[in-house]
Design an enzyme around this catalytic site. Sequence first.
Site, PDB file in Angstrom:
ATOM      1  N   GLU A   1      -6.338 -10.530  -1.321  1.00 46.72           N
ATOM      2  CA  GLU A   1      -7.143 -10.309  -0.106  1.00 46.72           C
ATOM      3  C   GLU A   1      -8.626 -10.224  -0.456  1.00 46.72           C
ATOM      4  O   GLU A   1      -9.361  -9.385   0.068  1.00 46.72           O
ATOM      5  CB  GLU A   1      -6.699  -9.013   0.598  1.00 46.72           C
TER       6      GLU A   1
ATOM      7  N   ASN B   1       2.040  -5.112  -3.217  1.00 41.59           N
ATOM      8  CA  ASN B   1       0.629  -5.418  -2.936  1.00 41.59           C
ATOM      9  C   ASN B   1      -0.137  -4.133  -2.625  1.00 41.59           C
ATOM     10  O   ASN B   1       0.345  -3.299  -1.861  1.00 41.59           O
ATOM     11  CB  ASN B   1       0.598  -6.352  -1.709  1.00 41.59           C
TER      12      ASN B   1
ATOM     13  N   HIS C   1     -10.584  -5.849  -2.317  1.00 42.19           N
ATOM     14  CA  HIS C   1     -11.650  -5.648  -1.325  1.00 42.19           C
ATOM     15  C   HIS C   1     -12.764  -4.923  -2.083  1.00 42.19           C
ATOM     16  O   HIS C   1     -12.711  -3.710  -2.271  1.00 42.19           O
ATOM     17  CB  HIS C   1     -11.147  -4.805  -0.156  1.00 42.19           C
TER      18      HIS C   1
ATOM     19  N   GLU D   1       0.802  -1.236   0.000  1.00 43.36           N
ATOM     20  CA  GLU D   1       0.000   0.000   0.000  1.00 43.36           C
ATOM     21  C   GLU D   1       0.828   1.276   0.000  1.00 43.36           C
ATOM     22  O   GLU D   1       0.584   2.182   0.797  1.00 43.36           O
ATOM     23  CB  GLU D   1      -0.970  -0.026   1.190  1.00 43.36           C
TER      24      GLU D   1
HETATM   25  O1  G3I Z   1      -5.118  -8.601  18.919  1.00 38.63           O
HETATM   26  C1  G3I Z   1      -5.663  -7.385  19.448  1.00 38.63           C
HETATM   27  C2  G3I Z   1      -6.470  -7.673  20.684  1.00 38.63           C
HETATM   28  O2  G3I Z   1      -5.624  -8.180  21.687  1.00 38.63           O
HETATM   29  C3  G3I Z   1      -7.158  -6.382  21.135  1.00 38.63           C
HETATM   30  O3  G3I Z   1      -7.997  -6.656  22.201  1.00 38.63           O
HETATM   31  C4  G3I Z   1      -7.966  -5.773  20.004  1.00 38.63           C
HETATM   32  C5  G3I Z   1      -8.584  -4.437  20.399  1.00 38.63           C
HETATM   33  O4  G3I Z   1      -8.765  -3.610  19.285  1.00 38.63           O
HETATM   34  O5  G3I Z   1      -7.114  -5.565  18.916  1.00 38.63           O
HETATM   35  C6  G3I Z   1      -6.533  -6.755  18.399  1.00 38.63           C
HETATM   36  O6  G3I Z   1      -5.732  -6.444  17.298  1.00 38.63           O
HETATM   37  C7  G3I Z   1      -6.423  -6.114  16.111  1.00 38.63           C
HETATM   38  C8  G3I Z   1      -5.975  -7.073  15.034  1.00 38.63           C
HETATM   39  O7  G3I Z   1      -6.550  -6.717  13.809  1.00 38.63           O
HETATM   40  C9  G3I Z   1      -6.350  -8.531  15.334  1.00 38.63           C
HETATM   41  O8  G3I Z   1      -7.725  -8.656  15.389  1.00 38.63           O
HETATM   42  C10 G3I Z   1      -6.066  -4.696  15.723  1.00 38.63           C
HETATM   43  O9  G3I Z   1      -6.616  -3.783  16.677  1.00 38.63           O
HETATM   44  C11 G3I Z   1      -6.631  -4.401  14.350  1.00 38.63           C
HETATM   45  O10 G3I Z   1      -6.141  -3.125  13.941  1.00 38.63           O
HETATM   46  C12 G3I Z   1      -6.180  -5.443  13.366  1.00 38.63           C
HETATM   47  O11 G3I Z   1      -6.808  -5.173  12.136  1.00 38.63           O
HETATM   48  C13 G3I Z   1      -6.168  -5.741  11.010  1.00 38.63           C
HETATM   49  C14 G3I Z   1      -5.884  -4.660   9.996  1.00 38.63           C
HETATM   50  O12 G3I Z   1      -5.328  -5.232   8.822  1.00 38.63           O
HETATM   51  C15 G3I Z   1      -4.921  -3.629  10.532  1.00 38.63           C
HETATM   52  O13 G3I Z   1      -4.831  -2.548   9.707  1.00 38.63           O
HETATM   53  C16 G3I Z   1      -7.100  -6.778  10.405  1.00 38.63           C
HETATM   54  O14 G3I Z   1      -7.230  -7.875  11.311  1.00 38.63           O
HETATM   55  C17 G3I Z   1      -6.556  -7.263   9.074  1.00 38.63           C
HETATM   56  O15 G3I Z   1      -7.518  -8.041   8.438  1.00 38.63           O
HETATM   57  C18 G3I Z   1      -6.234  -6.084   8.178  1.00 38.63           C
HETATM   58  O16 G3I Z   1      -5.684  -6.562   6.992  1.00 38.63           O
HETATM   59  C19 G3I Z   1      -5.341  -5.587   6.016  1.00 38.63           C
HETATM   60  C20 G3I Z   1      -4.138  -6.113   5.269  1.00 38.63           C
HETATM   61  O17 G3I Z   1      -3.101  -6.403   6.181  1.00 38.63           O
HETATM   62  C21 G3I Z   1      -3.658  -5.112   4.223  1.00 38.63           C
HETATM   63  N1  G3I Z   1      -4.738  -4.744   3.349  1.00 38.63           N
HETATM   64  C22 G3I Z   1      -5.950  -4.275   3.994  1.00 38.63           C
HETATM   65  C23 G3I Z   1      -6.452  -5.319   4.992  1.00 38.63           C
HETATM   66  C24 G3I Z   1      -7.748  -4.868   5.623  1.00 38.63           C
HETATM   67  O18 G3I Z   1      -7.588  -3.713   6.384  1.00 38.63           O
END
Ligand code: G3I
Length: 457
Positions: free
Chosen positions: A266, A203, A239, A161
């Site tokens: 994705e 990516n 997406h 990105e």
């Molecule tokens: O693991 C912690 C947990 O301990 C805590 O209680 C909770 C509270 O918010 O957060 C948890 O972490 C989260 C993590 O996902 C696991 O669930 C983060 O806050 C959250 O920001 C994170 O989001 C991820 C996101 O990327 C971050 O920007 C998504 O799971 C993930 O699917 C997403 O994936 C991205 C790709 O890497 C790049 N392209 C876009 C795609 C969608 O945003």
Amino acid sequence: MRMTSRSLSRAALASTLLAASLGASLLLATSAGAATTLGASAAQTGRYFGTAVSAGKLGDATYVGILNREFTMVTPENEMKWDATEPSQNQFSYSGGDRILNQAVSTGKRVRGHALLWHQQQPGWVQGLSGSALRQAAINHVTQVATHYRGQIYAWDVVNEAFADGGSGGRRDSDLQRTGDDWIEAAFRAARAADPGAKLCYNDYNTDGVNAKSTGVYTMVRDFKARGVPIDCVGFQSHLSGSAPSDYQANLQRFADLGVEVQITELDISGSNQAAVYGTVTRACLAVARCAGITVWGIRDSDSWRTGENPLLFDANGDKKPAYTSVLDALNAGGTTTTPTTTTTPTTTTAPTTTTTPPGQGGCTSSVSLDSWNGGFVATVRVTAGSTALSGWSVTTTLPAGAAVANGWNAGHSGTSGAVTWTNVSYNGAVPAGRYTEFGFQGTGSADGITSACSAS
Ligand code: G3I
């Protein structure tokens, strides 16, 4: 319309016959080779079908059951990102990534690494850095993580990105971008040096059709290919909401025509047309010979980052949705057989500095390629065996005044400035006659004028 008992029994007979004939044709389709899982049907044309996986769900039997039944490629959803793998500077944590990788490998799946550098999900310590300190931290991160997973990753999202949304077609403003426009190529070179067997991908999202952003990426990839910057693949996150761009397939094809593999990395799709759009995207990949596979961004709707949009192939109970059937049918209808690109041998650099010892001297020769920026460099050293195989080697690099080694990979070393001697590690001491191996190091200062000499041991 009201049905009489006679018309009811005729209707029952007709539907029995219809069911019998449908059953026969389904049987025929199956006996003709239609596969019954996403992974198996994608494999019929040489492609993979993958999913994002979260380490925290590997204890969920329904989740793991679908994962093992349907998918042949895995992308860790968060566990290989910078915040997860290097929570403190130079202290690496691979537990979540290793867990996913081991589960995948032990069940015959391959792994896409995601993502070495991204402006999001950076650890707190990175946010205090800028300029050459940030550049060096970033390159060190790429090197260390790619080295840890060396030989085990199908493809790495080296950079994620980095282009701006909207009509500019330019780079996104970010901490990494402010270290200089060449940060992306420096990352790709470091990744290649650390893991020469992994395909290296760029990516991004909103690059799924032909638009200003995807054209910006296209122009960068074309430039990388022209200059020998190592890049093997482009990931299209996809997406999507409601529809796919009408030029989705044409966009994949124009990238493929640059000589890179394209991957849908994705995929998730919201909206009432979901099943149809999943079919369209699947057929587009199948129509492009260099489209190596499709990864969906999660298994069940309840696993998706798009809460409430239900954009995936399985519902919260783990049952197949119409979108699943649409993908499976499209895969089973077939397409071009993939012609995956192979990774090129590590090459090049902008303005490489190469010194080569005379052939035959000490049973081996060495050469150094430099990727330099203001205040630092990555050196890649190639060790080539002469007419007899090597069982061990050492290389002395002589650095100019002011240059110093910060860290190295694929070789042990003594000293950090002036004459630095590098010795093979356990897995790369044996080099067949005429073949080569490579090691590398990152340093500070300017290494212009570096020389090297190799000897067999
Ligand atoms: O693991 C912690 C947990 O301990 C805590 O209680 C909770 C509270 O918010 O957060 C948890 O972490 C989260 C993590 O996902 C696991 O669930 C983060 O806050 C959250 O920001 C994170 O989001 C991820 C996101 O990327 C971050 O920007 C998504 O799971 C993930 O699917 C997403 O994936 C991205 C790709 O890497 C790049 N392209 C876009 C795609 C969608 O945003």
